[in-house]
Each structure stands twice: as C-alpha cells, then as structure tokens.
Scaffold this motif. Structure first.
Motif, PDB file in Angstrom:
ATOM      1  N   SER A 159       0.821  -1.210   0.000  1.00 30.95           N
ATOM      2  CA  SER A 159       0.000   0.000   0.000  1.00 30.95           C
ATOM      3  C   SER A 159       0.852   1.255   0.000  1.00 30.95           C
ATOM      4  O   SER A 159       1.983   1.260   0.467  1.00 30.95           O
ATOM      5  N   ILE A 162      -0.479   6.787   3.692  1.00 28.05           N
ATOM      6  CA  ILE A 162      -1.513   7.810   3.778  1.00 28.05           C
ATOM      7  C   ILE A 162      -1.329   8.527   5.110  1.00 28.05           C
ATOM      8  O   ILE A 162      -1.192   7.873   6.152  1.00 28.05           O
ATOM      9  N   ASN A 166      -4.959  13.200   6.427  1.00 27.39           N
ATOM     10  CA  ASN A 166      -5.781  12.975   5.235  1.00 27.39           C
ATOM     11  C   ASN A 166      -6.886  11.958   5.502  1.00 27.39           C
ATOM     12  O   ASN A 166      -8.024  12.120   5.028  1.00 27.39           O
ATOM     13  N   THR A 170     -11.025  12.606   5.395  1.00 28.64           N
ATOM     14  CA  THR A 170     -11.942  11.755   4.639  1.00 28.64           C
ATOM     15  C   THR A 170     -13.095  11.284   5.516  1.00 28.64           C
ATOM     16  O   THR A 170     -14.273  11.361   5.121  1.00 28.64           O
ATOM     17  N   MET A 184     -16.955   8.790  -3.637  1.00 32.45           N
ATOM     18  CA  MET A 184     -15.529   8.453  -3.565  1.00 32.45           C
ATOM     19  C   MET A 184     -15.158   7.442  -4.639  1.00 32.45           C
ATOM     20  O   MET A 184     -15.881   6.462  -4.843  1.00 32.45           O
ATOM     21  N   GLU A 187     -11.065   3.281  -6.187  1.00 27.24           N
ATOM     22  CA  GLU A 187      -9.618   3.177  -5.954  1.00 27.24           C
ATOM     23  C   GLU A 187      -9.233   3.770  -4.594  1.00 27.24           C
ATOM     24  O   GLU A 187      -8.379   3.227  -3.886  1.00 27.24           O
ATOM     25  N   LYS A 188      -9.870   4.866  -4.204  1.00 25.34           N
ATOM     26  CA  LYS A 188      -9.572   5.500  -2.919  1.00 25.34           C
ATOM     27  C   LYS A 188     -10.025   4.619  -1.758  1.00 25.34           C
ATOM     28  O   LYS A 188      -9.315   4.475  -0.756  1.00 25.34           O
ATOM     29  N   LYS A 189     -11.197   4.010  -1.884  1.00 25.76           N
ATOM     30  CA  LYS A 189     -11.699   3.117  -0.836  1.00 25.76           C
ATOM     31  C   LYS A 189     -10.770   1.924  -0.666  1.00 25.76           C
ATOM     32  O   LYS A 189     -10.429   1.538   0.462  1.00 25.76           O
ATOM     33  N   LYS A 191      -7.654   1.754  -1.474  1.00 20.89           N
ATOM     34  CA  LYS A 191      -6.373   2.228  -0.972  1.00 20.89           C
ATOM     35  C   LYS A 191      -6.393   2.348   0.551  1.00 20.89           C
ATOM     36  O   LYS A 191      -5.440   1.960   1.233  1.00 20.89           O
ATOM     37  N   ILE A 192      -7.494   2.875   1.102  1.00 25.16           N
ATOM     38  CA  ILE A 192      -7.619   3.015   2.555  1.00 25.16           C
ATOM     39  C   ILE A 192      -7.682   1.649   3.230  1.00 25.16           C
ATOM     40  O   ILE A 192      -7.018   1.413   4.249  1.00 25.16           O
ATOM     41  N   TYR A 195      -4.247   0.005   3.097  1.00 26.58           N
ATOM     42  CA  TYR A 195      -3.361   0.668   4.058  1.00 26.58           C
ATOM     43  C   TYR A 195      -3.607   0.136   5.465  1.00 26.58           C
ATOM     44  O   TYR A 195      -2.664  -0.191   6.197  1.00 26.58           O
TER      45      TYR A 195
END
Length: 233
Positions: A159, A162, A166, A170, A184, A187-189, A191-192, A195
């Motif tokens: 990952s 982040i 940030n 969110t 959203m 890809e952002k979901k 990524k979180i 992570y």
C-alpha cells in the motif's frame, strides 16, 4: 458498510525470534493484531476503519477482518460488530491479548464511542494490551514510528502511505455528507482498506521477528571501562 474478510498465507518465520513476554514466545498465537483508522475533533467522532487479524496456527494463515464506515448512521452498527468480533475472538478462538502499535489512541477512541452509544463492552476486561511501540522503547531505548520500524524489519508495503490527517479529513466528510462515500472513487476506498490491512499484517511480522531486529543498546565505552576498573580495583 464495507465488510471485508481475507486470509493470507504467512511467510516462514522462527517462533524463537518472536517477542518474549514473561518467558512466553508463543503468545502471538493467543493474540489479536488490531488497528483503527479514526476521526477525532476535540473528542472521538467515529471509527472509519476497524481492522483486526489473528494467526491460525493450524493453517499457518492470518485471518483478517475489516469494517469500513459509509455514513454516520452506520457507526453504532460498526461498534456492535466490533463488540461481536471481540466476543467471538475471546469465547470461540480463546484469544487473550490485543497487539497494537501506539494503540492508546485507538483504545481511547473505541472505548469512548462504545460508552457514548451505550454498548456494554469493556475491552480491558477481556484482553491484555501489548503495545509494540512501548516494547520497542523499553528494549531499544528510543521511540520510533511504525513506518520506520517496518524499514528496520525489512517489511515492504503493497500500500501507499496515507497521512493520518488525510484519513481524518476523509472520515470527517463521510460523517458530514451522506453521499460523500458514494462519490468516492473505488480506488480510494481500496487504498484506505489496503493501508489499514498492511498496518495489521505488519504488527504480526514485527511481533514474530522481534529478536532478529530489536537490539538492546550497548553500554558506552566509558561505562564499560568503569565497570572493568571497578571489577579489578
């Protein structure tokens, strides 16, 4: 709410290298590895992602569970799911410990929210808490962040990093805007979630490879010379 269950095979390790607590090097078999992503503004507001894992010794696997908040109305549901998860880990899987990295903030947040929403569960009554940051400070004589410790342990993340600020922004938007999560990018979901999962997985590998990488500080030369002189004088 996003509910994600994942199982990953564990890379080869030697249990003799694991963190030794009160003479027990196999305590990791009775532990949950735990990390939250949360939002605090003056007081705890929400848990954005609940992440936890345990080691299945029979299958040599990590079994990972994650819950991700989609709007403010799901917070109490998530807290009840967290309670159910802990109760299952304790009663069914006989887990006795929770391993974190600088977990005090996570426990402050989840305990505050459990109490605020009248969910009758106290984590401290069911698990002992092991903070790897505190253990590192005790043994190595200096404090350290998780990402720097991962470098020492040669843990390479899938990952992207982040920042906590940030993530907090969110989750703050998710709590304020019912439609924000749906807007959203996927890809952002992902990524979180990745992570958070990496944080949890790293806790396990740091724990079981502890003796390979954590070295107690050596006395400086002056202290050694004084010790030798005192011995022979």
């Amino acid at each position: 709410m996003i509910i994600k269950e994942e199982t990953i095979k564990v890379e080869e390790f030697q249990w003799e290298n694991s963190l030794d607590i009160a003479g027990d090097k196999e305590l990791f078999k009775d532990a949950i590895f735990f990390d939250l992503e949360h939002y605090v503004y003056k007081k705890p507001i929400c848990i954005g992602v609940f992440g936890a894992a345990y080691y299945d010794a029979k299958e040599n696997e990590l079994r990972i569970t994650q819950y991700m908040l989609e709007n403010k109305y799901e917070l109490k549901k998530m807290l009840n799911m967290a309670k159910d998860y802990f109760e299952k880990m304790s009663t069914v899987h006989k887990k006795k410990h929770i391993v974190t990295f600088s977990g005090n903030n996570d426990f402050i947040v989840i305990n505050y929210l459990l109490n605020k929403h009248n969910i009758g569960y106290k984590i401290s009554e069911n698990f002992t808490q092991i903070d790897l940051q505190k253990k590192y400070e005790q043994e190595a004589g200096t404090s350290i962040g998780l990402k720097n410790l991962e470098n020492i342990f040669e843990i390479h993340r899938e990952s992207e990093l982040i920042s906590g600020s940030n993530l907090a922004k969110t989750f703050g938007k998710i709590m304020k805007d019912e439609e924000y999560f749906s807007r959203m990018p996927l890809e952002k979901k992902e990524k979180i979630l990745l992570y958070n999962m990496q944080d949890v997985v790293s806790l396990f590998y740091i724990y079981v490879n502890w003796k390979k990488h954590v070295v107690k500080p050596v006395e400086n030369k002056t202290e050694k010379e004084e010790s030798i002189n005192n011995t022979f004088n």
